[in-house]
Motif scaffolding. Sequence first.
Motif, PDB file in Angstrom:
ATOM      1  N   VAL A  16      10.887 -11.188   7.083  1.00  0.00           N
ATOM      2  CA  VAL A  16      10.442 -10.517   5.586  1.00  0.00           C
ATOM      3  C   VAL A  16       8.884 -10.183   5.625  1.00  0.00           C
ATOM      4  O   VAL A  16       8.213 -11.235   6.037  1.00  0.00           O
ATOM      5  N   VAL A  17       8.475  -9.008   5.234  1.00  0.00           N
ATOM      6  CA  VAL A  17       7.013  -8.690   4.960  1.00  0.00           C
ATOM      7  C   VAL A  17       6.980  -8.720   3.672  1.00  0.00           C
ATOM      8  O   VAL A  17       7.636  -8.053   2.804  1.00  0.00           O
ATOM      9  N   CYS A  18       5.847  -9.230   3.147  1.00  0.00           N
ATOM     10  CA  CYS A  18       5.252  -9.218   1.589  1.00  0.00           C
ATOM     11  C   CYS A  18       4.523  -7.810   1.789  1.00  0.00           C
ATOM     12  O   CYS A  18       3.514  -7.400   2.612  1.00  0.00           O
ATOM     13  N   ARG A  19       4.869  -7.128   0.595  1.00  0.00           N
ATOM     14  CA  ARG A  19       4.017  -5.700   0.622  1.00  0.00           C
ATOM     15  C   ARG A  19       4.089  -5.405  -1.068  1.00  0.00           C
ATOM     16  O   ARG A  19       4.867  -4.997  -1.658  1.00  0.00           O
ATOM     17  N   ASP A  20       3.153  -6.233  -1.714  1.00  0.00           N
ATOM     18  CA  ASP A  20       3.000  -6.103  -3.231  1.00  0.00           C
ATOM     19  C   ASP A  20       1.478  -5.983  -3.473  1.00  0.00           C
ATOM     20  O   ASP A  20       0.877  -5.057  -2.983  1.00  0.00           O
ATOM     21  N   CYS A  21       1.058  -6.908  -4.354  1.00  0.00           N
ATOM     22  CA  CYS A  21      -0.294  -6.782  -4.971  1.00  0.00           C
ATOM     23  C   CYS A  21      -1.260  -6.696  -4.019  1.00  0.00           C
ATOM     24  O   CYS A  21      -2.139  -6.154  -4.220  1.00  0.00           O
ATOM     25  N   CYS A  22      -1.328  -7.633  -2.983  1.00  0.00           N
ATOM     26  CA  CYS A  22      -2.284  -7.936  -2.068  1.00  0.00           C
ATOM     27  C   CYS A  22      -1.749  -7.477  -0.552  1.00  0.00           C
ATOM     28  O   CYS A  22      -2.475  -6.520   0.205  1.00  0.00           O
ATOM     29  N   CYS A  23      -0.499  -8.000  -0.061  1.00  0.00           N
ATOM     30  CA  CYS A  23      -0.052  -7.863   1.065  1.00  0.00           C
ATOM     31  C   CYS A  23       0.188  -6.122   1.145  1.00  0.00           C
ATOM     32  O   CYS A  23       0.900  -5.754   0.178  1.00  0.00           O
ATOM     33  N   GLY A  24      -0.211  -5.681   2.158  1.00  0.00           N
ATOM     34  CA  GLY A  24       0.540  -4.191   2.315  1.00  0.00           C
ATOM     35  C   GLY A  24      -0.053  -3.163   1.357  1.00  0.00           C
ATOM     36  O   GLY A  24       0.222  -2.002   1.304  1.00  0.00           O
ATOM     37  N   SER A  25      -1.384  -3.698   0.966  1.00  0.00           N
ATOM     38  CA  SER A  25      -2.233  -2.858   0.111  1.00  0.00           C
ATOM     39  C   SER A  25      -3.506  -2.378   0.661  1.00  0.00           C
ATOM     40  O   SER A  25      -3.991  -3.002   1.590  1.00  0.00           O
ATOM     41  N   THR A  26      -4.265  -1.648  -0.086  1.00  0.00           N
ATOM     42  CA  THR A  26      -5.591  -1.241   0.357  1.00  0.00           C
ATOM     43  C   THR A  26      -6.690  -2.535   0.194  1.00  0.00           C
ATOM     44  O   THR A  26      -7.694  -2.444   0.683  1.00  0.00           O
ATOM     45  N   LYS A  27      -6.352  -3.265  -0.325  1.00  0.00           N
ATOM     46  CA  LYS A  27      -6.986  -4.549  -0.623  1.00  0.00           C
ATOM     47  C   LYS A  27      -7.274  -5.345   0.814  1.00  0.00           C
ATOM     48  O   LYS A  27      -8.333  -5.768   1.020  1.00  0.00           O
ATOM     49  N   VAL A  28      -6.236  -5.272   1.619  1.00  0.00           N
ATOM     50  CA  VAL A  28      -6.428  -5.657   3.230  1.00  0.00           C
ATOM     51  C   VAL A  28      -6.688  -4.401   3.880  1.00  0.00           C
ATOM     52  O   VAL A  28      -5.953  -3.677   4.245  1.00  0.00           O
ATOM     53  N   THR A  29      -7.905  -4.379   4.201  1.00  0.00           N
ATOM     54  CA  THR A  29      -8.396  -3.212   4.938  1.00  0.00           C
ATOM     55  C   THR A  29      -8.032  -3.104   6.485  1.00  0.00           C
ATOM     56  O   THR A  29      -8.057  -4.100   7.048  1.00  0.00           O
ATOM     57  N   GLY A  30      -8.092  -2.090   6.943  1.00  0.00           N
ATOM     58  CA  GLY A  30      -8.331  -1.991   8.423  1.00  0.00           C
ATOM     59  C   GLY A  30      -6.731  -2.153   9.096  1.00  0.00           C
ATOM     60  O   GLY A  30      -6.628  -2.201  10.231  1.00  0.00           O
ATOM     61  N   VAL A  31      -5.576  -2.124   8.330  1.00  0.00           N
ATOM     62  CA  VAL A  31      -4.459  -2.503   8.660  1.00  0.00           C
ATOM     63  C   VAL A  31      -3.415  -1.389   8.584  1.00  0.00           C
ATOM     64  O   VAL A  31      -3.454  -0.926   7.232  1.00  0.00           O
ATOM     65  N   ASP A  32      -2.755  -0.879   9.423  1.00  0.00           N
ATOM     66  CA  ASP A  32      -1.811   0.248   9.141  1.00  0.00           C
ATOM     67  C   ASP A  32      -0.441  -0.751   8.872  1.00  0.00           C
ATOM     68  O   ASP A  32       0.361  -0.968   9.707  1.00  0.00           O
ATOM     69  N   HIS A  33      -0.400  -0.761   7.478  1.00  0.00           N
ATOM     70  CA  HIS A  33       0.966  -1.542   6.923  1.00  0.00           C
ATOM     71  C   HIS A  33       2.329  -1.041   7.537  1.00  0.00           C
ATOM     72  O   HIS A  33       3.017  -1.755   7.748  1.00  0.00           O
ATOM     73  N   ALA A  34       2.438   0.406   7.487  1.00  0.00           N
ATOM     74  CA  ALA A  34       3.509   1.182   7.807  1.00  0.00           C
ATOM     75  C   ALA A  34       3.912   0.736   9.516  1.00  0.00           C
ATOM     76  O   ALA A  34       4.948   0.412   9.747  1.00  0.00           O
ATOM     77  N   GLU A  35       2.748   0.999  10.305  1.00  0.00           N
ATOM     78  CA  GLU A  35       3.189   0.733  11.531  1.00  0.00           C
ATOM     79  C   GLU A  35       3.204  -0.949  11.801  1.00  0.00           C
ATOM     80  O   GLU A  35       4.155  -0.967  12.671  1.00  0.00           O
TER      81      GLU A  35
END
Length: 129
Positions: A16-35
Motif C-alpha cells: 500500500v502506498v500513501c498518495r494524498d496530501c503529503c505522500c506522493g505530492s510535490t511537498k516531498v521533493t526529489g522523488v519520482d512518485h510514479a516510478e
Amino acid sequence: MPVGPSSAGWVPCRVVVCRDCCCGSTKVTGVDHAEQTARLAEAAPVRISDCLDVCDQANVIVVQPSSEGRAAGGRPAWFGLVNDPAATEDIATWVRAGGPGVAAPPDILDLYAFTPPRRARSGPLRDAG
C-alpha cells in the motif's frame, strides 16, 4: 500442504502506498512518485491509498503479508520517509522474497520502519491489513 499461488485462498503479499496530501505530492521533493509505485508494482500488487494519517513520515509504504506470511505470524510492516530509490528497491526485493512472516527484511529497512499511531492502524488499512 504448501501454501502458494496454486493454493485455493492464497493471497499474495501486497503493498500500500500513501498518495494524498503529503505522500506522493510535490511537498516531498526529489522523488519520482510514479516510478516508485511502478517499481513496487513489479514486486507485488499495489494499492494506492488516500492519507494514512502519518504525514510526518511521507512517503509511507505499508507491506501487507501474504496469506502464508500471515499464517506464520507476519503483520503489516510500515515504512516512512521512503524518499530514496534504493530504499524503494530494498522494499521491493524483500516483497519478492516473501515479505512479512516469510522472509526477514534487510537490516537497512530498520532505518525506515516505524510503528504508526493507533489511529492510523485502525484507519484505511483495517479491512486489508
